[in-house]
Enzyme design. Structure first.
Site, PDB file in Angstrom:
ATOM      1  N   ASP A  13      49.540  72.235  48.224  1.00 46.09           N
ATOM      2  CA  ASP A  13      49.888  71.516  49.560  1.00 46.09           C
ATOM      3  C   ASP A  13      48.838  71.524  50.582  1.00 46.09           C
ATOM      4  O   ASP A  13      47.829  71.836  50.203  1.00 46.09           O
ATOM      5  CB  ASP A  13      51.194  72.286  49.863  1.00 46.09           C
ATOM      6  CG  ASP A  13      52.162  71.512  50.746  1.00 46.09           C
ATOM      7  OD1 ASP A  13      52.004  70.809  51.503  1.00 46.09           O
ATOM      8  OD2 ASP A  13      53.292  71.473  49.969  1.00 46.09           O
ATOM      9  N   HIS A  16      50.835  65.452  51.479  1.00 46.52           N
ATOM     10  CA  HIS A  16      50.366  67.107  51.347  1.00 46.52           C
ATOM     11  C   HIS A  16      49.032  67.305  50.576  1.00 46.52           C
ATOM     12  O   HIS A  16      49.177  68.257  49.565  1.00 46.52           O
ATOM     13  CB  HIS A  16      51.515  67.467  50.481  1.00 46.52           C
ATOM     14  CG  HIS A  16      52.991  67.726  51.407  1.00 46.52           C
ATOM     15  ND1 HIS A  16      52.841  68.448  52.513  1.00 46.52           N
ATOM     16  CD2 HIS A  16      54.233  66.764  51.366  1.00 46.52           C
ATOM     17  CE1 HIS A  16      54.066  68.279  53.201  1.00 46.52           C
ATOM     18  NE2 HIS A  16      54.708  67.227  52.482  1.00 46.52           N
ATOM     19  N   ASP A  76      56.719  62.907  48.286  1.00 46.95           N
ATOM     20  CA  ASP A  76      57.478  63.175  49.621  1.00 46.95           C
ATOM     21  C   ASP A  76      56.357  63.060  50.612  1.00 46.95           C
ATOM     22  O   ASP A  76      55.172  63.392  50.649  1.00 46.95           O
ATOM     23  CB  ASP A  76      58.342  64.465  49.655  1.00 46.95           C
ATOM     24  CG  ASP A  76      57.295  65.722  49.483  1.00 46.95           C
ATOM     25  OD1 ASP A  76      56.388  65.684  48.579  1.00 46.95           O
ATOM     26  OD2 ASP A  76      57.508  66.518  50.212  1.00 46.95           O
ATOM     27  N   GLU A  77      56.894  62.808  52.075  1.00 46.47           N
ATOM     28  CA  GLU A  77      56.300  62.997  53.157  1.00 46.47           C
ATOM     29  C   GLU A  77      54.632  62.598  53.390  1.00 46.47           C
ATOM     30  O   GLU A  77      53.957  63.432  53.418  1.00 46.47           O
ATOM     31  CB  GLU A  77      56.365  64.635  53.680  1.00 46.47           C
ATOM     32  CG  GLU A  77      57.857  64.740  53.879  1.00 46.47           C
ATOM     33  CD  GLU A  77      57.899  66.322  54.334  1.00 46.47           C
ATOM     34  OE1 GLU A  77      58.953  66.373  55.153  1.00 46.47           O
ATOM     35  OE2 GLU A  77      57.458  67.149  53.902  1.00 46.47           O
ATOM     36  N   PHE A 120      66.858  77.603  50.288  1.00 41.33           N
ATOM     37  CA  PHE A 120      66.849  79.085  50.793  1.00 41.33           C
ATOM     38  C   PHE A 120      66.064  79.415  51.905  1.00 41.33           C
ATOM     39  O   PHE A 120      66.225  80.571  52.040  1.00 41.33           O
ATOM     40  CB  PHE A 120      66.971  79.738  49.408  1.00 41.33           C
ATOM     41  CG  PHE A 120      67.960  79.410  48.548  1.00 41.33           C
ATOM     42  CD1 PHE A 120      69.034  78.819  48.795  1.00 41.33           C
ATOM     43  CD2 PHE A 120      68.121  80.213  47.218  1.00 41.33           C
ATOM     44  CE1 PHE A 120      70.083  78.390  47.727  1.00 41.33           C
ATOM     45  CE2 PHE A 120      68.887  79.587  46.402  1.00 41.33           C
ATOM     46  CZ  PHE A 120      69.986  78.914  46.521  1.00 41.33           C
ATOM     47  N   TRP A 177      60.873  77.388  50.210  1.00 38.36           N
ATOM     48  CA  TRP A 177      59.552  76.950  50.717  1.00 38.36           C
ATOM     49  C   TRP A 177      59.356  78.094  51.818  1.00 38.36           C
ATOM     50  O   TRP A 177      60.129  78.872  52.435  1.00 38.36           O
ATOM     51  CB  TRP A 177      59.774  75.935  51.725  1.00 38.36           C
ATOM     52  CG  TRP A 177      60.151  74.335  50.997  1.00 38.36           C
ATOM     53  CD1 TRP A 177      61.549  74.014  50.809  1.00 38.36           C
ATOM     54  CD2 TRP A 177      59.405  73.723  50.139  1.00 38.36           C
ATOM     55  NE1 TRP A 177      61.488  73.028  49.970  1.00 38.36           N
ATOM     56  CE2 TRP A 177      60.341  72.747  49.577  1.00 38.36           C
ATOM     57  CE3 TRP A 177      58.154  73.820  49.692  1.00 38.36           C
ATOM     58  CZ2 TRP A 177      59.875  71.830  48.603  1.00 38.36           C
ATOM     59  CZ3 TRP A 177      57.677  72.680  48.669  1.00 38.36           C
ATOM     60  CH2 TRP A 177      58.478  71.795  48.162  1.00 38.36           C
TER      61      TRP A 177
END
Length: 756
Positions: free
Chosen positions: A195, A268, A331-332, A424, A473
């Protein structure tokens, strides 16, 4: 689930006596996840050093696990005979299915595969006292309840995720995590390895990924939304060697858990670009990210060298992970640099693409084709749908369930992991002492309520839902014991909805089994969160009078309370019926047994105002996943949490303009209207820019200043007389480029509307 009437699955401990009159424990059947079919009988099987085991050679791994578990957990030694027997049964259809039969003379495990046999062993494990978990069981024998179980999973994919890029955890802890998942019949470990804040896997061809990308100069202190930002000034990082990876993968395989690595692309990627600037569009010298969020520096889609780099990386990854899946993120990925990058724009023209979204689709499809040729399949977050879905991709649906529905209708496999029920890293309690988290609110009951099959899918389309996964995360989770705290017991709920038949899902029964299972977690030194003894409340109306109902998850416990704000004690009033709410008050309450307080103290402050208990309508309805206490929750006298927008008081609307109409019942004089909005922009939540108020005979509006404050208070102050009050709240609009969630519509979250 079939259970004889004279036994039910609740916690109990009885004593029976052998011929020497020495007590032997019998543990109730409290299995998580709950089996499909179970028949309990009155007799017992006595496990002692007189007992032996035989097994088909195909079941050696599972049989060895059971033998080791018994012998290391007690003084009992297993012999070589057929008291406990493993039988290969090709008639069992599901390769993960099993049959477990316990009679007074024998324990028989039948399965088609060792994986199925291993799940039978995990079930049998839960029929043994918790002392076996840590070697503290002292008796020379144990009576095991006789029963027959036929069991198989509802879903083929039952996953748990762990992000080690934001914060890294030891190999020994990863193994402990895997052990806990195996106990719950989870079969997939999703390992998020790269990441913006760190690259955690050794790639021998690119040493700077270890030397540079694996370390950040310092780490954000506090929450992403705190202003001004502060940092700890400490270099942080590390990586797993390829030998570490092999060790973990082999360990998981021995427990029938597949390990799926995630190598993020094209977004990322700031850590990788910090090591090799040529991987970015502008080749600028940047640092590994030291804060959280989404960053504009992503892999350039216009340079062929980027694909050479990623293919080299994936070649090494493939040799380490035998799983058929490689997760490639997707993603993102902000398109800011792609829009101004000559190479990216040339790629768009050369390939006949419409825009940068189709360029991302090109990127993903090119990687997918490479991996398919290597015998692998890709999984990506649901953004990979944008610009066109890669031909063989599996979609991991996290931004709600719409991505799953879209993919399944295109006959693509999907894995359900929506933020609303599966993240979570969200708070799990409204208790103010909870450790810092990213935000949100995801209590145990909400996890358990999730049905992984979206309502919008028909029976044929539902077959493309492979299963469900819980995600953790770790931006705000630096310690291993905090990982455990955030995951357990919510992973228990996730395991049950992934494994058990829908008709066997029963929250009250599940909670009683969790109470017993927590003792097993204690024996394993797993730092679980225990919110079973917390008090919850709900405003109701009795004969037109608002009142407040208290309850707790465990039904046989006593609630004591006060209404003056003082702490409850063993002498405080016992709660027996709802408490009338006709004026400002503060209720404090707690769960007690006959000796002491068991849980934390619950506190709720009530602000009695003119709209409490009146009629209210919403258009549109709030999102199903952030519906709080419904429309009435906006005028129930209770304000939401200052940090947990997903609690029972905040209402969330995704991308919609909102109209709220309050009917006071008759015209009355008012002096003020107050409310507030959540403004957690890192979670895609933005306060609106204005509110319009419509009264019986006039319209007024107020502008809301732009701010980075998490909570945005608004107030309309003017004396007037009206019966109806309508609030029109326009949505903020599309999230700007460069912000987390850019290109998506913003969420609006509104709290109590206070009318005085």
């Amino acid at each position: 689930m079939l259970t004889k009437n004279f036994f039910v699955s609740i916690v109990f401990l009885i004593l029976i006596f052998n011929c020497d009159q020495k007590p032997t424990e019998v543990v109730a059947s409290q299995i998580i996840p709950v089996p499909n079919e179970k028949v309990v009988s009155e007799s017992y099987f006595i496990l002692s050093s007189n007992i032996g085991m035989q097994y088909d050679v195909a079941f050696k791994t599972s049989a060895d696990f059971l033998k080791t578990f018994i012998e290391e957990g007690s003084s009992i030694k297993i012999k070589d005979n057929n008291d406990i027997t493993f039988i290969k049964d090709e008639n069992i259809k599901n390769p993960e299915g099993y049959q477990l039969e316990i009679t007074p003379s024998q324990i028989t495990i039948k399965a088609k595969t060792d994986q199925g046999a291993s799940y039978a062993v995990q079930t049998l494990r839960q029929l043994l006292p918790v002392g076996f978990e840590n070697g503290s069981f002292a008796s020379r024998e144990i009576a095991i309840q006789c029963l027959k179980i036929e069991d198989a999973p509802r879903f083929q994919y039952r996953g748990m995720h762990l992000d080690v890029a934001r914060h890294m955890f030891s190999v020994e802890f990863i193994k402990k995590y895997i052990d806990a998942l195996a106990m719950l019949k989870v079969n997939t470990f999703h390992w998020h390895l790269t990441d913006d804040q760190g690259w955690r896997i050794e790639i021998k061809k690119y040493p700077k990924l270890q030397q540079t990308a694996a370390f950040r100069d310092e780490t954000l202190v506090g929450h992403f939304s705190d202003q001004p930002s502060t940092y700890d000034g400490k270099r942080y990082g590390g990586f797993y060697t390829q030998e570490d990876i092999k060790d973990v993968v082999a360990y998981a395989k021995n427990r029938h858990i597949k390990v799926i690595p995630e190598i993020e692309m094209p977004g990322h990627a700031q850590a990788a670009i910090a090591a090799y600037p040529e991987l970015g569009c502008h080749e600028d010298s940047i640092k590994v990210a030291k804060t959280w969020g989404v960053f504009d520096d992503i892999f350039c889609a216009g340079k062929d060298e980027i694909f050479v780099f990623l293919q080299d990386v994936l070649d090494e990854v493939i040799t380490l992970f035998p799983s058929k899946y490689i997760h490639i993120g997707g993603d993102e990925a902000p398109k800011t640099h792609w829009k101004t990058c000559e190479a990216c724009q040339n790629r768009i023209k050369k390939e006949g693409l419409k825009d940068e979204h189709e360029l991302q689709s090109y990127f993903i499809q090119r990687i997918e084709k490479y991996l398919n040729n290597k015998g692998k399949q890709i999984i990506g977050w649901d953004e990979i749908l944008e610009g066109g879905l890669a031909p063989n991709a599996t979609v991991m649906s996290w931004r709600g369930t719409n991505g799953a529905v879209e993919a399944a209708k295109q006959h693509h496999n999907v894995i359900m992991t929506p933020t609303s029920h599966c993240y979570f890293d969200y708070y799990q309690s409204t208790n103010k002492d909870e450790p810092l988290a990213i935000g949100g609110y995801l209590p145990l009951e909400k996890v358990y309520s999730f049905n992984p099959i979206p309502e919008a899918l028909n029976q044929e389309e539902s077959q493309y839902v492979l299963g469900v996964q819980g995600n953790l995360w770790t931006e705000y989770i630096p310690k291993e014991n905090q990982v455990e705290y955030m995951v357990f017991p919510r992973a228990l709920a996730m395991s049950e909805i992934a494994w058990s038949k829908r008709e066997n899902i029963n929250y009250e029964d599940f909670v009683s089994r969790v109470e017993a299972f927590n003792k097993r977690l204690e024996a394993l030194e797993i730092n679980y969160a225990n919110h079973l003894y917390e008090v919850e409340g709900e405003l109701i109306s009795e004969q037109g009078v608002p009142s407040y109902k208290l309850e707790t998850l465990i039904k046989d416990k006593i609630i004591r309370f006060t209404t003056d704000g003082s702490l409850p004690t063993q002498e405080s009033q016992v709660y027996k019926k709802p408490i009338p709410f006709t004026e400002d008050m503060t209720i404090t309450a707690a769960v007690f047994n006959e000796k002491k307080q068991l849980g934390t103290t619950f506190t709720e402050t009530f602000n009695y105002h003119k709209a409490v208990g009146k009629n209210i309508t919403l258009n549109p309805d709030p999102s199903k996943v952030y519906s709080g206490s419904g429309a009435q929750g906006l005028i129930n006298g209770i304000s939401g949490s200052d940090s947990r927008y997903g609690d029972k008081e905040w209402l969330g609307f995704w991308g919609d303009d909102v109209e709220i109409t309050i009917d006071l019942g008759k015209a009355m004089e008012i002096n003020s209207i107050k409310t507030r909005f959540y403004n957690g922009q890192g979670q895609w939540i933005y306060a609106p820019k204005k509110i319009e108020f419509t009264f019986d005979s006039e319209i007024e509006s107020i502008n809301i200043p732009n701010t980075n404050d998490i909570l945005v208070n608004t107030s309309f102050n003017r004396k007037l007389k009206t019966r109806f009050i309508k609030l029109k709240i326009p949505n903020y609009g599309v999230i700007p480029e460069g912000r987390q969630g850019s290109g998506n519509k913003a969420w609006t979250f509104i709290d109590e509307i206070i009318i005085n």
